[in-house]
Design an enzyme around this catalytic site. Structure first.
Site, PDB file in Angstrom:
ATOM      1  N   GLY A  23       0.698  -1.054   0.099  1.00 32.56           N
ATOM      2  CA  GLY A  23      -0.097  -0.014   0.004  1.00 32.56           C
ATOM      3  C   GLY A  23       0.859   1.346   0.028  1.00 32.56           C
ATOM      4  N   GLY A  25      -0.640   4.467   0.438  1.00 33.39           N
ATOM      5  CA  GLY A  25      -1.435   5.587   0.736  1.00 33.39           C
ATOM      6  C   GLY A  25      -0.455   6.352   1.544  1.00 33.39           C
ATOM      7  N   PHE A  26      -1.025   7.436   2.653  1.00 34.59           N
ATOM      8  CA  PHE A  26      -0.206   7.829   3.352  1.00 34.59           C
ATOM      9  C   PHE A  26       0.705   7.520   4.370  1.00 34.59           C
ATOM     10  CE2 PHE A  26      -4.102  10.718   2.550  1.00 34.59           C
ATOM     11  CZ  PHE A  26      -3.419  11.777   2.104  1.00 34.59           C
ATOM     12  N   VAL A  91      -1.957  -7.903  -4.429  1.00 31.71           N
ATOM     13  CA  VAL A  91      -1.580  -8.955  -3.378  1.00 31.71           C
ATOM     14  C   VAL A  91      -2.769  -9.604  -3.053  1.00 31.71           C
ATOM     15  CG1 VAL A  91      -0.592  -9.447  -1.158  1.00 31.71           C
ATOM     16  CG2 VAL A  91       0.437  -7.461  -2.616  1.00 31.71           C
ATOM     17  N   GLU A 183     -19.298  17.152   3.479  1.00 36.56           N
ATOM     18  CA  GLU A 183     -18.513  17.870   2.640  1.00 36.56           C
ATOM     19  C   GLU A 183     -19.052  17.567   0.776  1.00 36.56           C
ATOM     20  OE1 GLU A 183     -14.228  17.888   4.791  1.00 36.56           O
ATOM     21  OE2 GLU A 183     -14.536  16.378   3.055  1.00 36.56           O
ATOM     22  N   ASP A 311      -5.786   2.831   8.042  1.00 35.27           N
ATOM     23  CA  ASP A 311      -6.881   2.373   8.211  1.00 35.27           C
ATOM     24  C   ASP A 311      -7.117   0.751   8.446  1.00 35.27           C
ATOM     25  OD1 ASP A 311      -7.988   4.807   7.642  1.00 35.27           O
ATOM     26  OD2 ASP A 311      -8.435   4.328   5.657  1.00 35.27           O
ATOM     27  N   ALA A 327      -6.360  11.024   7.682  1.00 35.72           N
ATOM     28  CA  ALA A 327      -4.955  10.813   7.121  1.00 35.72           C
ATOM     29  C   ALA A 327      -3.891  11.474   7.868  1.00 35.72           C
ATOM     30  CB  ALA A 327      -5.074  12.100   5.932  1.00 35.72           C
ATOM     31  N   GLN A 328      -4.354  12.272   8.888  1.00 33.01           N
ATOM     32  CA  GLN A 328      -2.994  12.554   9.810  1.00 33.01           C
ATOM     33  C   GLN A 328      -2.570  11.382  10.588  1.00 33.01           C
ATOM     34  OE1 GLN A 328      -4.168  15.358  13.264  1.00 33.01           O
ATOM     35  NE2 GLN A 328      -6.428  15.273  12.461  1.00 33.01           N
TER      36      GLN A 328
END
Length: 455
Positions: A23, A25-26, A91, A183, A311, A327-328
């Site tokens: 992965g 991601g962040f 994977v 949002e 996550d 995300a943080q």
């Protein structure tokens, strides 16, 4: 309990050991960067060739930004680290006994240390059949699909002469009153009221209905009640109908059923929840959200030399409650684990416990309106919106993306213009395209003919 094999036992460096990160991601990117700075061999495997800034994905879905504005090729991000290799692959199996991961295209990758950072996918709480008619928002493909569906609903309404059918086509329901749902519903209302309103001749897009449905008692559950009330007021001012305390019973291509009440809708968008990547289930028992338990060092409980973050990890905070899927959180975990594991492999230092430092929670509600909270402070309105914009631009990967997004936001703020209103039917599947269909004779607007048609 984690065995902790190999932790703090090395007399010297272990830089020859292979680290595989699943992965990009962040969390995965930050870990790869930190390990790459030390020259530690790392292989990053991801099913996509790009890193996606998911917090702004809703702006792609509502035609405010285009996909390249919030995505960057993984190879481009990591090319400055010679010890880091990128593999495009899906994977499908993790063999912890042999310390191997198996990819769908046949590749078998061996590891000494495995870091699982595969994120989450849209979760429908056992109603996976709803995914056909209520798309989620986790990938670029999802965002483009939603954008196409939204714009096509207005196009079909323009050709339709039946008032009831027009009203249905211009009704969009967003399921889930968390930050994503808030949002997204606000952005959809602004798209209809301020942008599309100037583009059509037979319909009034500003008359479109946006429904925001939340099963809980209020919006923005993790926020203070004052912030939730502010968000509701701002959304209702935009024309969004907020429906709290209403559980979803059924979703079809043309209707939404909420506790016995059936509402005609043109599109339903799912923003009610996610579930962790299915790969976590191969490592042990997971919670209801599909997350695998990790200890304070981010080691997967019951596994040796397997770590998880983001996550996909059920990681306890200082208060004992699981950390949220933000995300943080993922970024801090990636930075910490990269430094900690890098020090362990280089010098034998033990892995350090992870401590999360909250930077606050924020959610945008609409044009120059947002909420922002920390443990001690709460902001709303224009100051919170400005802070939200600064934080999100800062978190974007790539200097070019930061400049482009900043200018696009400024232009959109001044003009209400959205330039990414392109319809691509290839973004939706044949079955979904059939539900959109071509207008019947009753739907065709008199006197309007397609290009090239004969009199």
């Amino acid at each position: 309990m984690s065995t902790g094999a190999g932790i703090g036992t090395a007399a010297g460096g272990q830089t020859g050991q292979r680290v595989v990160i699943l992965g990009a991601g962040f969390a995965g990117l930050q870990a790869a960067k930190a390990l790459g700075r030390r020259g530690i061999p790392v292989k990053v495997i991801d099913r996509q060739n790009h890193h996606l800034f998911q917090p702004l994905l809703y702006q792609v879905a509502t035609a405010a930004l285009s996909a390249p504005d919030i995505a960057e090729p993984i190879r481009s991000i990591l090319r400055r680290y010679p010890s880091v290799e990128v593999l495009l692959g899906d994977v499908v199996r993790i063999d912890t006994g042999r310390r191997q991961v198996h990819c769908a295209h046949g590749a078998v990758v061996a590891y000494d240390w495995l870091i699982l950072a595969t994120g989450a996918v849209t979760g429908y709480f056992g109603h996976d059949d709803w995914s056909r008619v209520a798309p989620g928002l986790k990938t670029i493909e999802d965002a483009r699909r939603i954008r196409t569906r939204v714009l096509m609903s207005f196009e079909h309404a323009e050709r339709c002469t039946d008032p009831e059918e027009r009203a249905r086509l211009m009704t969009i329901a967003v399921i889930g009153g968390g930050p994503t749902g808030v949002e997204l519903s606000g952005a959809l209302a602004e798209l209809a009221r301020f942008t599309l309103v100037r583009d059509f001749r037979h319909i009034r897009p500003d008359a479109a209905r946006v429904l925001l449905v939340e099963a809980g008692p209020r919006l923005l559950g993790p926020f203070q009640e004052a912030s939730a009330d502010y968000a509701r007021q701002r959304l209702e001012r935009l024309g969004v109908r907020v429906m709290t305390g209403r559980g979803v019973e059924a979703i079809t291509a043309e209707s939404l059923t909420l506790e016995g009440e059936t509402l005609p809708v043109g599109l339903v968008i799912w923003a009610a929840g996610v579930t962790a990547s299915p790969l976590a289930r191969q490592l042990g028992e997971v919670d209801r959200g599909g997350r695998i338990a990790v200890d304070e060092r981010l080691e997967v409980v019951g596994q040796s030399r397997v770590l998880a973050m983001g996550d996909v990890a059920l990681c306890p905070g200082e208060d004992g409650r699981p950390l949220p899927g933000l995300a943080q959180v993922a970024k801090q975990q990636g930075q910490h684990l990269g430094r900690s594991l890098g020090a362990h492999l280089a010098s034998g230092a033990p892995l350090e416990p992870f401590t999360y430092r909250s930077r606050g929670n924020t959610s945008i509600v609409g044009r120059h309106a947002a909420v922002y909270e920390t443990d001690r402070h709460r902001l709303s309105g224009w100051p919170a919106w400005a802070l939200w914009a600064v934080v999100h631009v800062y978190l974007l990967v790539g200097f070019q993306n930061r400049i482009v997004v900043s200018f696009q936001w400024l232009w959109r703020y001044l003009t209400y213009h959205r330039g990414s209103r392109l319809i691509s039917m290839s973004e939706i599947g044949p079955e979904e395209a059939a539900t959109l269909g071509e207008p019947t004779a009753a739907e065709e607007t008199p006197g309007v003919r397609g290009a090239g048609s004969r009199p």
